[in-house]
Design an enzyme around this catalytic site. Sequence first.
Site, PDB file in Angstrom:
ATOM      1  N   GLU A  11      46.730 -21.398 -11.763  1.00  0.00           N
ATOM      2  CA  GLU A  11      46.733 -20.969 -13.213  1.00  0.00           C
ATOM      3  C   GLU A  11      46.503 -19.498 -13.051  1.00  0.00           C
ATOM      4  O   GLU A  11      45.708 -19.297 -12.113  1.00  0.00           O
ATOM      5  CB  GLU A  11      46.043 -21.824 -14.112  1.00  0.00           C
ATOM      6  CG  GLU A  11      46.671 -23.072 -14.659  1.00  0.00           C
ATOM      7  CD  GLU A  11      45.816 -23.871 -15.577  1.00  0.00           C
ATOM      8  OE1 GLU A  11      44.601 -23.600 -15.681  1.00  0.00           O
ATOM      9  OE2 GLU A  11      46.616 -24.685 -16.254  1.00  0.00           O
ATOM     10  N   HIS A  64      44.828 -17.775 -27.212  1.00  0.00           N
ATOM     11  CA  HIS A  64      46.138 -18.115 -26.169  1.00  0.00           C
ATOM     12  C   HIS A  64      47.190 -17.400 -26.660  1.00  0.00           C
ATOM     13  O   HIS A  64      47.673 -17.209 -27.952  1.00  0.00           O
ATOM     14  CB  HIS A  64      46.496 -19.535 -26.444  1.00  0.00           C
ATOM     15  CG  HIS A  64      47.255 -20.078 -24.884  1.00  0.00           C
ATOM     16  ND1 HIS A  64      48.392 -19.872 -24.989  1.00  0.00           N
ATOM     17  CD2 HIS A  64      46.700 -20.763 -23.953  1.00  0.00           C
ATOM     18  CE1 HIS A  64      48.766 -20.348 -23.731  1.00  0.00           C
ATOM     19  NE2 HIS A  64      47.782 -20.969 -23.119  1.00  0.00           N
ATOM     20  N   ARG A  67      45.563 -13.811 -19.756  1.00  0.00           N
ATOM     21  CA  ARG A  67      45.656 -14.231 -20.989  1.00  0.00           C
ATOM     22  C   ARG A  67      45.466 -13.093 -22.211  1.00  0.00           C
ATOM     23  O   ARG A  67      46.475 -13.035 -23.018  1.00  0.00           O
ATOM     24  CB  ARG A  67      44.867 -15.498 -21.780  1.00  0.00           C
ATOM     25  CG  ARG A  67      45.359 -16.626 -21.362  1.00  0.00           C
ATOM     26  CD  ARG A  67      44.323 -17.564 -21.742  1.00  0.00           C
ATOM     27  NE  ARG A  67      44.868 -19.112 -21.136  1.00  0.00           N
ATOM     28  CZ  ARG A  67      44.188 -20.141 -21.050  1.00  0.00           C
ATOM     29  NH1 ARG A  67      43.194 -20.224 -21.722  1.00  0.00           N
ATOM     30  NH2 ARG A  67      44.555 -21.374 -20.452  1.00  0.00           N
ATOM     31  N   HIS A  79      41.994 -20.145 -29.427  1.00  0.00           N
ATOM     32  CA  HIS A  79      42.300 -21.093 -28.548  1.00  0.00           C
ATOM     33  C   HIS A  79      40.739 -21.815 -27.972  1.00  0.00           C
ATOM     34  O   HIS A  79      40.504 -22.817 -27.959  1.00  0.00           O
ATOM     35  CB  HIS A  79      42.948 -20.665 -27.187  1.00  0.00           C
ATOM     36  CG  HIS A  79      43.304 -21.731 -26.341  1.00  0.00           C
ATOM     37  ND1 HIS A  79      43.608 -23.041 -26.698  1.00  0.00           N
ATOM     38  CD2 HIS A  79      42.927 -21.825 -24.906  1.00  0.00           C
ATOM     39  CE1 HIS A  79      43.730 -23.751 -25.394  1.00  0.00           C
ATOM     40  NE2 HIS A  79      43.316 -23.055 -24.409  1.00  0.00           N
ATOM     41  N   ARG A  99      36.892 -16.578 -20.578  1.00  0.00           N
ATOM     42  CA  ARG A  99      36.973 -17.851 -19.677  1.00  0.00           C
ATOM     43  C   ARG A  99      38.439 -18.100 -19.006  1.00  0.00           C
ATOM     44  O   ARG A  99      39.516 -17.714 -19.277  1.00  0.00           O
ATOM     45  CB  ARG A  99      37.105 -18.842 -20.646  1.00  0.00           C
ATOM     46  CG  ARG A  99      37.360 -20.533 -20.245  1.00  0.00           C
ATOM     47  CD  ARG A  99      37.687 -21.487 -21.315  1.00  0.00           C
ATOM     48  NE  ARG A  99      39.128 -21.470 -21.826  1.00  0.00           N
ATOM     49  CZ  ARG A  99      39.825 -22.168 -21.684  1.00  0.00           C
ATOM     50  NH1 ARG A  99      39.540 -23.396 -21.110  1.00  0.00           N
ATOM     51  NH2 ARG A  99      41.280 -21.922 -22.231  1.00  0.00           N
TER      52      ARG A  99
HETATM   53  C1  LIG Z   1      45.555 -27.434 -26.916  1.00  0.00           C
HETATM   54  C2  LIG Z   1      44.589 -27.326 -25.933  1.00  0.00           C
HETATM   55  C3  LIG Z   1      44.590 -27.298 -24.540  1.00  0.00           C
HETATM   56  C4  LIG Z   1      43.395 -27.154 -23.631  1.00  0.00           C
HETATM   57  N1  LIG Z   1      43.811 -27.019 -22.208  1.00  0.00           N
HETATM   58  C5  LIG Z   1      42.598 -26.986 -21.456  1.00  0.00           C
HETATM   59  C6  LIG Z   1      42.827 -27.206 -20.019  1.00  0.00           C
HETATM   60  O1  LIG Z   1      43.852 -27.383 -19.556  1.00  0.00           O
HETATM   61  N2  LIG Z   1      41.666 -27.076 -19.334  1.00  0.00           N
HETATM   62  C7  LIG Z   1      40.524 -26.881 -19.734  1.00  0.00           C
HETATM   63  O2  LIG Z   1      39.524 -26.764 -19.137  1.00  0.00           O
HETATM   64  N3  LIG Z   1      40.261 -26.498 -21.158  1.00  0.00           N
HETATM   65  C8  LIG Z   1      41.447 -26.778 -21.891  1.00  0.00           C
HETATM   66  N4  LIG Z   1      40.947 -26.722 -23.241  1.00  0.00           N
HETATM   67  C9  LIG Z   1      39.727 -26.277 -23.769  1.00  0.00           C
HETATM   68  C10 LIG Z   1      39.081 -27.691 -23.736  1.00  0.00           C
HETATM   69  O3  LIG Z   1      39.787 -28.677 -24.328  1.00  0.00           O
HETATM   70  C11 LIG Z   1      37.895 -27.605 -24.459  1.00  0.00           C
HETATM   71  O4  LIG Z   1      36.865 -26.370 -24.484  1.00  0.00           O
HETATM   72  C12 LIG Z   1      36.783 -28.668 -24.286  1.00  0.00           C
HETATM   73  O5  LIG Z   1      37.610 -29.870 -24.386  1.00  0.00           O
HETATM   74  C13 LIG Z   1      35.743 -28.945 -25.193  1.00  0.00           C
HETATM   75  O6  LIG Z   1      34.961 -30.046 -25.133  1.00  0.00           O
HETATM   76  P1  LIG Z   1      34.029 -30.600 -25.953  1.00  0.00           P
HETATM   77  O7  LIG Z   1      33.214 -31.704 -25.582  1.00  0.00           O
HETATM   78  O8  LIG Z   1      33.113 -29.436 -25.796  1.00  0.00           O
HETATM   79  O9  LIG Z   1      34.423 -30.282 -27.409  1.00  0.00           O
HETATM   80  P2  LIG Z   1      35.627 -31.268 -28.114  1.00  0.00           P
HETATM   81  O10 LIG Z   1      36.386 -31.958 -27.028  1.00  0.00           O
HETATM   82  O11 LIG Z   1      36.240 -30.618 -29.009  1.00  0.00           O
HETATM   83  O12 LIG Z   1      34.604 -32.344 -28.829  1.00  0.00           O
HETATM   84  C14 LIG Z   1      33.944 -32.239 -29.958  1.00  0.00           C
HETATM   85  C15 LIG Z   1      33.572 -33.645 -30.672  1.00  0.00           C
HETATM   86  O13 LIG Z   1      32.711 -33.156 -31.842  1.00  0.00           O
HETATM   87  C16 LIG Z   1      33.086 -33.948 -32.881  1.00  0.00           C
HETATM   88  N5  LIG Z   1      32.468 -33.239 -34.060  1.00  0.00           N
HETATM   89  C17 LIG Z   1      33.007 -32.085 -34.452  1.00  0.00           C
HETATM   90  N6  LIG Z   1      32.042 -31.838 -35.388  1.00  0.00           N
HETATM   91  C18 LIG Z   1      31.410 -32.795 -35.770  1.00  0.00           C
HETATM   92  C19 LIG Z   1      30.530 -33.043 -37.087  1.00  0.00           C
HETATM   93  N7  LIG Z   1      30.143 -32.314 -37.925  1.00  0.00           N
HETATM   94  N8  LIG Z   1      29.837 -34.522 -36.838  1.00  0.00           N
HETATM   95  C20 LIG Z   1      30.197 -35.191 -35.896  1.00  0.00           C
HETATM   96  N9  LIG Z   1      31.166 -35.095 -34.882  1.00  0.00           N
HETATM   97  C21 LIG Z   1      31.693 -33.645 -34.922  1.00  0.00           C
HETATM   98  C22 LIG Z   1      34.356 -33.934 -32.705  1.00  0.00           C
HETATM   99  O14 LIG Z   1      34.918 -35.069 -33.635  1.00  0.00           O
HETATM  100  C23 LIG Z   1      34.649 -34.224 -31.370  1.00  0.00           C
HETATM  101  O15 LIG Z   1      34.523 -35.797 -31.090  1.00  0.00           O
HETATM  102  C24 LIG Z   1      42.131 -26.806 -24.141  1.00  0.00           C
HETATM  103  C25 LIG Z   1      41.949 -26.698 -25.415  1.00  0.00           C
HETATM  104  C26 LIG Z   1      42.784 -27.078 -26.528  1.00  0.00           C
HETATM  105  C27 LIG Z   1      42.685 -27.034 -27.858  1.00  0.00           C
END
Ligand SMILES: Cc1cc2nc3c(=O)[nH]c(=O)nc-3n(C[C@H](O)[C@H](O)[C@H](O)COP(=O)(O)OP(=O)(O)OC[C@H]3O[C@@H](n4cnc5c(N)ncnc54)[C@H](O)[C@@H]3O)c2cc1C
Length: 531
Positions: A128, A244, A290, A351, A386
């Site tokens: 990528e 993005h 990006r 994003h 990032r």
């Molecule tokens: C469309 C898209 C494509 C992407 N593609 C990639 C990729 O290919 N590779 C890559 O490395 N990254 C990618 N990213 C970024 C990556 O997905 C995220 O940065 C990463 O998944 C974040 O993980 P996390 O566990 O920190 O948060 P999240 O996966 O967002 O999880 C957050 C959790 O917290 C919970 N939560 C939030 N607020 C509260 C609250 N008040 N009370 C209780 N629970 C709460 C939510 O319900 C969820 O369960 C992408 C992001 C998007 C949106």
Amino acid sequence: MTSPHRYLVQFGPKQTSHLFTDILVIGAGIAGLRAALEVPPELDVLVVTKDSIQQSNSSYAQGGIAGVLSPEDRFENHIEDTLTAGAGLCDREVVEMVVREAPEQINDLVRWGTSFDVEDGQLALTREGGHSHRRIVHALGDATGHEVMRAIIDRARQAHNITLSDNMFTIDLLTHDGACVGAIVCRLGGDKLLIWAKQTILASGGCGRVYRETTNPPVATGDGMAAAYRAGAELRDMEFMQFHPTVLYVAGSGRFLISEAVRGEGAYLRDKNGERFMVAEDPRAELAPRDVVAQAIVRCMDRTQHPNVYLDLSHLDPAKVRPRFPGIDKVCRSFGLDITCDRIPVRPGAHYMIGGVTVDAHGRTTLSGLWAAGEVTSSGLHGANRLASNSLLEGLVFGASCGRGAAEAAAQMPDSFTVPPVRCRFEPETAWVLDAADVTNSLRSMMVRKMGVVRDRAGLKEAERDVEFWCRYALAREFHDRAGWELQNLLTIARLMIGAALKREESRGVHFRRDFPNRDDASWRRHLNCS
Ligand SMILES: Cc1cc2nc3c(=O)[nH]c(=O)nc-3n(C[C@H](O)[C@H](O)[C@H](O)COP(=O)(O)OP(=O)(O)OC[C@H]3O[C@@H](n4cnc5c(N)ncnc54)[C@H](O)[C@@H]3O)c2cc1C
């Protein structure tokens, strides 16, 4: 104006139910579940998530996870690529740690049943933007997050010490004597619960929903960041929101992300007149990083007075395009667009939030008893920009590290727990019924206009005034539902983001100020803490 109350809601120990756990994990994305899975079986873990467990940024990830797995690649290459993208603000030690742990973390996912795409019996590796080598593992073509989360959720469900509680909205972190002691949550149906925990891990993800155009699902409203801020934890680098460049711009599409792998496979970006405008913008044309592409698109939209630009794949082999991008093909088809011959309308969207709760290399925040992992944090991995596919990896590495650290700390604490005298009383403003959805929509539109891809002092000052005005009446009242708390959190986060963007009088990474277009290492090669 900051939040006038320490907590968003009033509560007292006598009117609220109590629950006790060794470790509370807030969020069930990749970081939260990876943290929970690292806790040894003798300790209880409660994972709360505000929606269904499938609703997280992690589940929507498309491209993949970066890791050095090819014999032609080296850790040093991945480290250098990450540092280059980070534009002088990465913490080298953190970058080295994360990169070196990547292969092991990816192998754990394979052991837990993740079906990554394979080629000739080996993990298929793609490349990528910003990566010097092929090092991205992916699954189901362009639905990596869906498959990884399926496997990791299954694994967590099998663990006897892990309880997964969905539809539990965390309103605030509970603190006592300068330490985090759990959280106040609201269950579906409206009753509140005090969860007392020996250690708490915040993994609540990002805040892309502070913008009208975003790839993030509705859960990404920055609740954890705002709650940590109210609890006194340090946040930093809130000016760095990564946009993005290519988000589907069709009314009703929910702003679906069109992966940059589409440009990687040869798609062109065209303006409304059919011109390939990126050729004049950068020698790498559509394959520029990006931030460069996002800024060029904004300039092009201004120039042509058109709300979007177009992705064009019509010159590519249709027999290859459809199987390579099955998810994008399906979504576009549902809006009557054939990706092999139609031009796809796109524009930049928020994003990934690079800033967040400051953590050290172990995932410790500045608030005792509180750990944090994933997009909610600022760990030093991403610097000012990032590198693609490094964030799922960050969630895995820091999730595991927080799980280990929190478990060690919890194991040293006494088993018996006395409920501390934590309560909150205030006189809420009740003058007028507030339409939270209306203010939220205004905020999200304003953020696109004044705190978007391209910023300047005049626009940021207006944004600051708008947010201060909304805060004046929206933060002083007590809401009793999720929409209200989300609005209060979004306002808090917007205020921090705008303040930081105003302060940083230079352009670096994803932060572009047209009134300060150059990078200024002498004054600004440093993090900005939020106050
Ligand atoms: C469309 C898209 C494509 C992407 N593609 C990639 C990729 O290919 N590779 C890559 O490395 N990254 C990618 N990213 C970024 C990556 O997905 C995220 O940065 C990463 O998944 C974040 O993980 P996390 O566990 O920190 O948060 P999240 O996966 O967002 O999880 C957050 C959790 O917290 C919970 N939560 C939030 N607020 C509260 C609250 N008040 N009370 C209780 N629970 C709460 C939510 O319900 C969820 O369960 C992408 C992001 C998007 C949106």
